[in-house]
Write an enzyme that holds these catalytic residues in place. Structure first.
Site, PDB file in Angstrom:
ATOM      1  N   THR A  66       0.825  -1.205   0.000  1.00 40.15           N
ATOM      2  CA  THR A  66       0.000   0.000   0.000  1.00 40.15           C
ATOM      3  C   THR A  66       0.858   1.253   0.000  1.00 40.15           C
ATOM      4  O   THR A  66       2.082   1.159  -0.160  1.00 40.15           O
ATOM      5  CB  THR A  66      -1.028  -0.030   1.159  1.00 40.15           C
ATOM      6  OG1 THR A  66      -1.947   1.053   0.976  1.00 40.15           O
ATOM      7  CG2 THR A  66      -0.386   0.089   2.534  1.00 40.15           C
ATOM      8  N   LYS A  70       3.332   1.340  -3.831  1.00 39.66           N
ATOM      9  CA  LYS A  70       2.704   0.614  -4.951  1.00 39.66           C
ATOM     10  C   LYS A  70       3.479   0.776  -6.265  1.00 39.66           C
ATOM     11  O   LYS A  70       3.361  -0.042  -7.160  1.00 39.66           O
ATOM     12  CB  LYS A  70       1.263   1.091  -5.147  1.00 39.66           C
ATOM     13  CG  LYS A  70       0.316   0.532  -4.096  1.00 39.66           C
ATOM     14  CD  LYS A  70      -1.116   0.977  -4.328  1.00 39.66           C
ATOM     15  CE  LYS A  70      -2.005   0.438  -3.218  1.00 39.66           C
ATOM     16  NZ  LYS A  70      -3.392   0.900  -3.329  1.00 39.66           N
ATOM     17  N   ASN A  93      -0.470  -3.995  -6.061  1.00 40.18           N
ATOM     18  CA  ASN A  93      -0.827  -4.046  -4.638  1.00 40.18           C
ATOM     19  C   ASN A  93      -0.757  -5.453  -4.037  1.00 40.18           C
ATOM     20  O   ASN A  93      -1.053  -5.640  -2.857  1.00 40.18           O
ATOM     21  CB  ASN A  93      -2.219  -3.438  -4.383  1.00 40.18           C
ATOM     22  CG  ASN A  93      -3.323  -4.420  -4.716  1.00 40.18           C
ATOM     23  OD1 ASN A  93      -3.174  -5.237  -5.626  1.00 40.18           O
ATOM     24  ND2 ASN A  93      -4.418  -4.366  -3.984  1.00 40.18           N
ATOM     25  N   ASP A 108      -6.850  -4.209  -6.457  1.00 38.72           N
ATOM     26  CA  ASP A 108      -7.736  -3.045  -6.271  1.00 38.72           C
ATOM     27  C   ASP A 108      -8.625  -2.876  -7.506  1.00 38.72           C
ATOM     28  O   ASP A 108      -9.779  -2.456  -7.401  1.00 38.72           O
ATOM     29  CB  ASP A 108      -6.911  -1.743  -6.120  1.00 38.72           C
ATOM     30  CG  ASP A 108      -6.338  -1.577  -4.724  1.00 38.72           C
ATOM     31  OD1 ASP A 108      -6.841  -2.221  -3.780  1.00 38.72           O
ATOM     32  OD2 ASP A 108      -5.363  -0.805  -4.575  1.00 38.72           O
ATOM     33  N   GLY A 134      -2.491   6.353  -5.973  1.00 44.53           N
ATOM     34  CA  GLY A 134      -2.489   4.933  -6.300  1.00 44.53           C
ATOM     35  C   GLY A 134      -3.880   4.365  -6.538  1.00 44.53           C
ATOM     36  O   GLY A 134      -4.116   3.662  -7.536  1.00 44.53           O
ATOM     37  N   ALA A 135      -4.822   4.674  -5.664  1.00 45.92           N
ATOM     38  CA  ALA A 135      -6.163   4.096  -5.797  1.00 45.92           C
ATOM     39  C   ALA A 135      -6.896   4.683  -7.002  1.00 45.92           C
ATOM     40  O   ALA A 135      -7.649   3.979  -7.691  1.00 45.92           O
ATOM     41  CB  ALA A 135      -6.960   4.348  -4.520  1.00 45.92           C
ATOM     42  N   LEU A 224     -14.082   5.886  -1.697  1.00 48.66           N
ATOM     43  CA  LEU A 224     -13.227   4.721  -1.409  1.00 48.66           C
ATOM     44  C   LEU A 224     -13.005   4.516   0.083  1.00 48.66           C
ATOM     45  O   LEU A 224     -12.635   3.432   0.526  1.00 48.66           O
ATOM     46  CB  LEU A 224     -11.870   4.881  -2.115  1.00 48.66           C
ATOM     47  CG  LEU A 224     -11.733   4.168  -3.462  1.00 48.66           C
ATOM     48  CD1 LEU A 224     -12.735   4.682  -4.465  1.00 48.66           C
ATOM     49  CD2 LEU A 224     -10.325   4.316  -4.018  1.00 48.66           C
TER      50      LEU A 224
HETATM   51  P1  NAP Z   1      -2.598   8.453  -2.324  1.00 47.29           P
HETATM   52  O1  NAP Z   1      -1.747   7.651  -3.255  1.00 47.29           O
HETATM   53  O2  NAP Z   1      -1.978   9.273  -1.264  1.00 47.29           O
HETATM   54  O3  NAP Z   1      -3.517   9.399  -3.263  1.00 47.29           O
HETATM   55  C1  NAP Z   1      -4.388  10.383  -2.776  1.00 47.29           C
HETATM   56  C2  NAP Z   1      -4.253  11.596  -3.666  1.00 47.29           C
HETATM   57  O4  NAP Z   1      -5.262  12.559  -3.313  1.00 47.29           O
HETATM   58  C3  NAP Z   1      -2.904  12.312  -3.507  1.00 47.29           C
HETATM   59  O5  NAP Z   1      -2.366  12.581  -4.765  1.00 47.29           O
HETATM   60  C4  NAP Z   1      -3.274  13.571  -2.748  1.00 47.29           C
HETATM   61  O6  NAP Z   1      -2.387  14.629  -3.005  1.00 47.29           O
HETATM   62  C5  NAP Z   1      -4.643  13.857  -3.301  1.00 47.29           C
HETATM   63  N1  NAP Z   1      -5.432  14.774  -2.497  1.00 47.29           N
HETATM   64  C6  NAP Z   1      -5.366  15.006  -1.165  1.00 47.29           C
HETATM   65  N2  NAP Z   1      -6.277  15.936  -0.802  1.00 47.29           N
HETATM   66  C7  NAP Z   1      -6.935  16.295  -1.929  1.00 47.29           C
HETATM   67  C8  NAP Z   1      -7.995  17.202  -2.197  1.00 47.29           C
HETATM   68  N3  NAP Z   1      -8.559  17.932  -1.245  1.00 47.29           N
HETATM   69  N4  NAP Z   1      -8.413  17.330  -3.471  1.00 47.29           N
HETATM   70  C9  NAP Z   1      -7.839  16.622  -4.459  1.00 47.29           C
HETATM   71  N5  NAP Z   1      -6.826  15.747  -4.272  1.00 47.29           N
HETATM   72  C10 NAP Z   1      -6.392  15.575  -3.010  1.00 47.29           C
HETATM   73  O7  NAP Z   1      -3.655   7.512  -1.600  1.00 47.29           O
HETATM   74  P2  NAP Z   1      -4.392   6.222  -2.229  1.00 47.29           P
HETATM   75  O8  NAP Z   1      -3.660   4.993  -1.925  1.00 47.29           O
HETATM   76  O9  NAP Z   1      -4.740   6.521  -3.634  1.00 47.29           O
HETATM   77  O10 NAP Z   1      -5.713   6.190  -1.327  1.00 47.29           O
HETATM   78  C11 NAP Z   1      -6.697   7.187  -1.442  1.00 47.29           C
HETATM   79  C12 NAP Z   1      -7.887   6.837  -0.550  1.00 47.29           C
HETATM   80  O11 NAP Z   1      -8.478   5.625  -0.997  1.00 47.29           O
HETATM   81  C13 NAP Z   1      -7.470   6.595   0.914  1.00 47.29           C
HETATM   82  O12 NAP Z   1      -8.476   7.109   1.743  1.00 47.29           O
HETATM   83  C14 NAP Z   1      -7.435   5.089   1.007  1.00 47.29           C
HETATM   84  O13 NAP Z   1      -7.688   4.641   2.320  1.00 47.29           O
HETATM   85  C15 NAP Z   1      -8.570   4.712   0.067  1.00 47.29           C
HETATM   86  N6  NAP Z   1      -8.424   3.356  -0.475  1.00 47.29           N
HETATM   87  C16 NAP Z   1      -9.448   2.486  -0.274  1.00 47.29           C
HETATM   88  C17 NAP Z   1      -9.372   1.199  -0.794  1.00 47.29           C
HETATM   89  C18 NAP Z   1     -10.502   0.252  -0.555  1.00 47.29           C
HETATM   90  O14 NAP Z   1     -10.301  -0.950  -0.732  1.00 47.29           O
HETATM   91  N7  NAP Z   1     -11.674   0.729  -0.215  1.00 47.29           N
HETATM   92  C19 NAP Z   1      -8.240   0.798  -1.536  1.00 47.29           C
HETATM   93  C20 NAP Z   1      -7.210   1.730  -1.743  1.00 47.29           C
HETATM   94  C21 NAP Z   1      -7.310   3.006  -1.202  1.00 47.29           C
HETATM   95  P3  NAP Z   1      -1.172  14.853  -1.977  1.00 47.29           P
HETATM   96  O15 NAP Z   1      -0.393  13.581  -1.941  1.00 47.29           O
HETATM   97  O16 NAP Z   1      -0.444  16.007  -2.585  1.00 47.29           O
HETATM   98  O17 NAP Z   1      -1.815  15.168  -0.657  1.00 47.29           O
END
Ligand code: NAP
Length: 293
Positions: A66, A70, A93, A108, A134-135, A224
């Site tokens: 995670t 990733k 993942n 995912d 990533g997601a 998500l």
């Molecule tokens: P990540 O790689 O950190 O991506 C999140 C992105 O959102 C980052 O690029 C971040 O920018 C951006 N961001 C933050 N605040 C924002 C805003 N106000 N407006 C627009 N963009 C914004 O995280 P991820 O792994 O993709 O995960 C994202 C979410 O999905 C998390 O809450 C995670 O728990 C959830 N998730 C759920 C599952 C599931 O099975 N349900 C699976 C995977 C992920 P910065 O880095 O510059 O802050």
């Protein structure tokens, strides 16, 4: 009598304290009487290369990966022909040994696809994605492969929105995906589906991603986030009469698929879902009242 060594699976990432994966997988191992354990490996960035380069099958049988690793994991795994696009998408993942080599998968994608499809058919629909990490890559891949009409994507880091759009266009040449520079640029009034793939909403003090009046009743909003079960965004969407879903089903389905990749056995859905629901209902009882925008 030979006693078989306990197999170790786990999750690498940082931080991991909110992860429910160990709970879900250990419930599955117990139900199927598999001598295995799922552990959380919080690895610091300066240690991750060494950890992945020296993965020993005798100690670790399979891993989930995670944030923030990733992409990093790609250089340590091979990809099957059918998942070679993961190199372009830069998102693995799950890893498992295949023919003696560590092999990368992305569960995912199938997890989101299965859960979304149970509730909403993106074929021919206009979608907006918040977040381009990533997601969001898995989300955008699914929507493009299921022939959504178009995708608009917004991330606070503009370069990330551009990167994800480039990746999707490379995998699906000509697909209409548009990086936008503001939430307003997503033109949600004109969209059928909104997916939150940012972590905004995980914490009680997080702001509202959108304002009252920006959502509408013919929209489907998929967040998500699964803990809290109802984010402020989902509450706002319900108020606007939109369809809603949190990401618990995605978590379950991606976990069931990883389990099958590692063990070759069908994952015991009831046990895994039961463990997740139990944990989340306990947490809900302790958390303060859900807040609205
Ligand atoms: P990540 O790689 O950190 O991506 C999140 C992105 O959102 C980052 O690029 C971040 O920018 C951006 N961001 C933050 N605040 C924002 C805003 N106000 N407006 C627009 N963009 C914004 O995280 P991820 O792994 O993709 O995960 C994202 C979410 O999905 C998390 O809450 C995670 O728990 C959830 N998730 C759920 C599952 C599931 O099975 N349900 C699976 C995977 C992920 P910065 O880095 O510059 O802050």
């Amino acid at each position: 009598m030979t006693v078989l060594k306990k197999r170790i699976y786990g999750l690498i990432g940082l931080p991991l304290k909110h992860s429910l994966s160990a709970l879900m997988h250990n419930a599955a191992f117990k139900t199927l009487k598999i001598n295995a354990e799922y552990r959380l490996f919080e690895i610091r960035p300066e240690e991750v290369d060494n950890f992945l380069a020296h993965l020993d099958e005798n100690n670790i049988s399979g891993l989930n990966v995670t944030i923030p690793y990733k992409e990093k994991v790609l250089k340590f795994v091979k990809l099957d022909q059918e998942s070679s696009f993961l190199r372009q998408l830069q998102a693995v993942n799950t890893i498992a040994k295949r023919d003696g080599l560590w092999t990368g998968f992305n569960t995912d994608i199938a997890g989101f696809s299965r859960h979304l499809n149970e509730q909403f058919d993106p074929l021919g629909k206009k979608a907006a994605i918040l977040g381009a990490g990533g997601a969001a890559k898995a989300v955008a891949y699914v929507l493009a492969s299921l022939k959504a009409k178009s995708i608009s994507v917004f991330d606070v880091d503009r370069q990330k929105s551009r990167n994800i759009s480039g990746m999707i266009k490379e995998i699906f040449p000509g697909f209409p995906i548009y990086p936008v520079d503001s939430i307003e640029g997503l033109e949600i009034k004109d969209k059928d589906l909104l997916v939150n793939a940012t972590p905004v909403g995980l914490k009680e003090e997080d702001p509202c991603l959108l304002k009252d009046g920006q959502l509408h009743s013919s929209l489907f909003v998929y967040d998500l986030i699964y803990n809290p079960a109802q984010t402020k965004l989902l509450a706002l969407a319900k108020q606007a009469g939109a369809g809603t879903s949190n990401g618990l089903g995605m978590l379950l389905y991606q976990g069931m698929l990883s389990f099958r990749i590692w063990t070759g056995q069908d994952a015991p859905r009831e046990a895994m879902e039961g463990a997740l629901n139990l944990e989340l209902s306990v947490k809900k009882n302790y958390s303060k009242k859900e807040k609205q925008c």
